[in-house]
Write a protein that holds these residues in place. Structure first.
Motif, PDB file in Angstrom:
ATOM      1  N   THR A  34       0.834  -1.205   0.000  1.00 42.87           N
ATOM      2  CA  THR A  34       0.000   0.000   0.000  1.00 42.87           C
ATOM      3  C   THR A  34       0.864   1.248   0.000  1.00 42.87           C
ATOM      4  O   THR A  34       0.568   2.217  -0.706  1.00 42.87           O
ATOM      5  CB  THR A  34      -0.958  -0.009   1.198  1.00 42.87           C
ATOM      6  N   GLU A  35       1.939   1.239   0.754  1.00 46.53           N
ATOM      7  CA  GLU A  35       2.840   2.393   0.776  1.00 46.53           C
ATOM      8  C   GLU A  35       3.495   2.591  -0.589  1.00 46.53           C
ATOM      9  O   GLU A  35       3.627   3.724  -1.064  1.00 46.53           O
ATOM     10  CB  GLU A  35       3.903   2.222   1.862  1.00 46.53           C
TER      11      GLU A  35
ATOM     12  N   LEU B  33       3.610   5.635  -5.925  1.00 49.35           N
ATOM     13  CA  LEU B  33       3.330   5.701  -7.358  1.00 49.35           C
ATOM     14  C   LEU B  33       2.272   6.767  -7.645  1.00 49.35           C
ATOM     15  O   LEU B  33       2.417   7.571  -8.568  1.00 49.35           O
ATOM     16  CB  LEU B  33       2.846   4.354  -7.889  1.00 49.35           C
ATOM     17  N   ILE B  34       1.221   6.805  -6.843  1.00 51.86           N
ATOM     18  CA  ILE B  34       0.159   7.794  -7.016  1.00 51.86           C
ATOM     19  C   ILE B  34       0.733   9.205  -6.871  1.00 51.86           C
ATOM     20  O   ILE B  34       0.425  10.095  -7.677  1.00 51.86           O
ATOM     21  CB  ILE B  34      -0.995   7.542  -6.027  1.00 51.86           C
ATOM     22  N   ASP B  35       1.566   9.425  -5.861  1.00 52.69           N
ATOM     23  CA  ASP B  35       2.197  10.735  -5.684  1.00 52.69           C
ATOM     24  C   ASP B  35       3.031  11.119  -6.899  1.00 52.69           C
ATOM     25  O   ASP B  35       2.982  12.254  -7.365  1.00 52.69           O
ATOM     26  CB  ASP B  35       3.071  10.752  -4.428  1.00 52.69           C
ATOM     27  N   CYS B  36       3.767  10.175  -7.410  1.00 52.25           N
ATOM     28  CA  CYS B  36       4.593  10.414  -8.595  1.00 52.25           C
ATOM     29  C   CYS B  36       3.717  10.775  -9.785  1.00 52.25           C
ATOM     30  O   CYS B  36       4.006  11.736 -10.516  1.00 52.25           O
ATOM     31  CB  CYS B  36       5.431   9.172  -8.880  1.00 52.25           C
ATOM     32  N   ASP B  37       2.639  10.053  -9.983  1.00 51.10           N
ATOM     33  CA  ASP B  37       1.734  10.334 -11.094  1.00 51.10           C
ATOM     34  C   ASP B  37       1.041  11.689 -10.916  1.00 51.10           C
ATOM     35  O   ASP B  37       0.856  12.418 -11.881  1.00 51.10           O
ATOM     36  CB  ASP B  37       0.699   9.221 -11.247  1.00 51.10           C
ATOM     37  N   ARG B  38       0.687  12.019  -9.686  1.00 51.19           N
ATOM     38  CA  ARG B  38       0.052  13.310  -9.413  1.00 51.19           C
ATOM     39  C   ARG B  38       0.976  14.482  -9.727  1.00 51.19           C
ATOM     40  O   ARG B  38       0.524  15.515 -10.192  1.00 51.19           O
ATOM     41  CB  ARG B  38      -0.331  13.387  -7.935  1.00 51.19           C
TER      42      ARG B  38
ATOM     43  N   ALA C 108      -7.511   7.358  -3.747  1.00 52.81           N
ATOM     44  CA  ALA C 108      -7.082   7.478  -2.346  1.00 52.81           C
ATOM     45  C   ALA C 108      -7.698   6.374  -1.492  1.00 52.81           C
ATOM     46  O   ALA C 108      -7.053   5.866  -0.568  1.00 52.81           O
ATOM     47  CB  ALA C 108      -7.469   8.848  -1.792  1.00 52.81           C
ATOM     48  N   ALA C 109      -8.926   5.991  -1.813  1.00 54.51           N
ATOM     49  CA  ALA C 109      -9.607   4.951  -1.041  1.00 54.51           C
ATOM     50  C   ALA C 109      -9.025   3.565  -1.295  1.00 54.51           C
ATOM     51  O   ALA C 109      -9.043   2.713  -0.410  1.00 54.51           O
ATOM     52  CB  ALA C 109     -11.100   4.955  -1.373  1.00 54.51           C
ATOM     53  N   ASP C 110      -8.514   3.338  -2.502  1.00 60.03           N
ATOM     54  CA  ASP C 110      -7.973   2.022  -2.868  1.00 60.03           C
ATOM     55  C   ASP C 110      -6.689   2.198  -3.687  1.00 60.03           C
ATOM     56  O   ASP C 110      -6.695   1.997  -4.902  1.00 60.03           O
ATOM     57  CB  ASP C 110      -9.017   1.228  -3.649  1.00 60.03           C
ATOM     58  N   PRO C 111      -5.580   2.567  -3.041  1.00 69.37           N
ATOM     59  CA  PRO C 111      -4.345   2.810  -3.785  1.00 69.37           C
ATOM     60  C   PRO C 111      -3.846   1.589  -4.554  1.00 69.37           C
ATOM     61  O   PRO C 111      -3.340   1.717  -5.666  1.00 69.37           O
ATOM     62  CB  PRO C 111      -3.327   3.246  -2.731  1.00 69.37           C
ATOM     63  N   ARG C 112      -4.025   0.414  -4.008  1.00 69.23           N
ATOM     64  CA  ARG C 112      -3.566  -0.794  -4.708  1.00 69.23           C
ATOM     65  C   ARG C 112      -4.424  -1.069  -5.937  1.00 69.23           C
ATOM     66  O   ARG C 112      -3.941  -1.589  -6.939  1.00 69.23           O
ATOM     67  CB  ARG C 112      -3.539  -1.975  -3.750  1.00 69.23           C
ATOM     68  N   GLY C 113      -5.692  -0.680  -5.887  1.00 69.72           N
ATOM     69  CA  GLY C 113      -6.554  -0.805  -7.054  1.00 69.72           C
ATOM     70  C   GLY C 113      -6.067   0.081  -8.195  1.00 69.72           C
ATOM     71  O   GLY C 113      -6.119  -0.305  -9.363  1.00 69.72           O
ATOM     72  N   TYR C 114      -5.578   1.256  -7.841  1.00 67.67           N
ATOM     73  CA  TYR C 114      -5.020   2.158  -8.852  1.00 67.67           C
ATOM     74  C   TYR C 114      -3.811   1.509  -9.520  1.00 67.67           C
ATOM     75  O   TYR C 114      -3.671   1.553 -10.739  1.00 67.67           O
ATOM     76  CB  TYR C 114      -4.628   3.489  -8.210  1.00 67.67           C
TER      77      TYR C 114
END
Length: 51
Positions: A3-4, A9-14, A33-39
């Motif tokens: 999850t971390e 990865l999400i932060d990098c993409d943002r 944000a609710a499901d970071p692994r789903g992203y």
């Protein structure tokens, strides 16, 4: 740990440093944000389809 890593990865993409597909969810979408692994699964599925 997974999850971390997904959140990083999400932060990098943002920040625009990543190359994301964004369908159905973009990095800034609340579902991300609710499901970071789903992203990550979403992005990986797109990546594997296009290899």
């Amino acid at each position: 740990m997974a999850t971390e890593a997904a959140r990083r990865l999400i932060d990098c993409d943002r920040e625009g440093e990543g190359d994301y597909h964004g369908a159905p969810y973009r990095p800034e979408h609340p579902a991300t944000a609710a499901d970071p692994r789903g992203y990550v699964r979403q992005e990986y599925a797109h990546w594997t389809k296009n290899q």
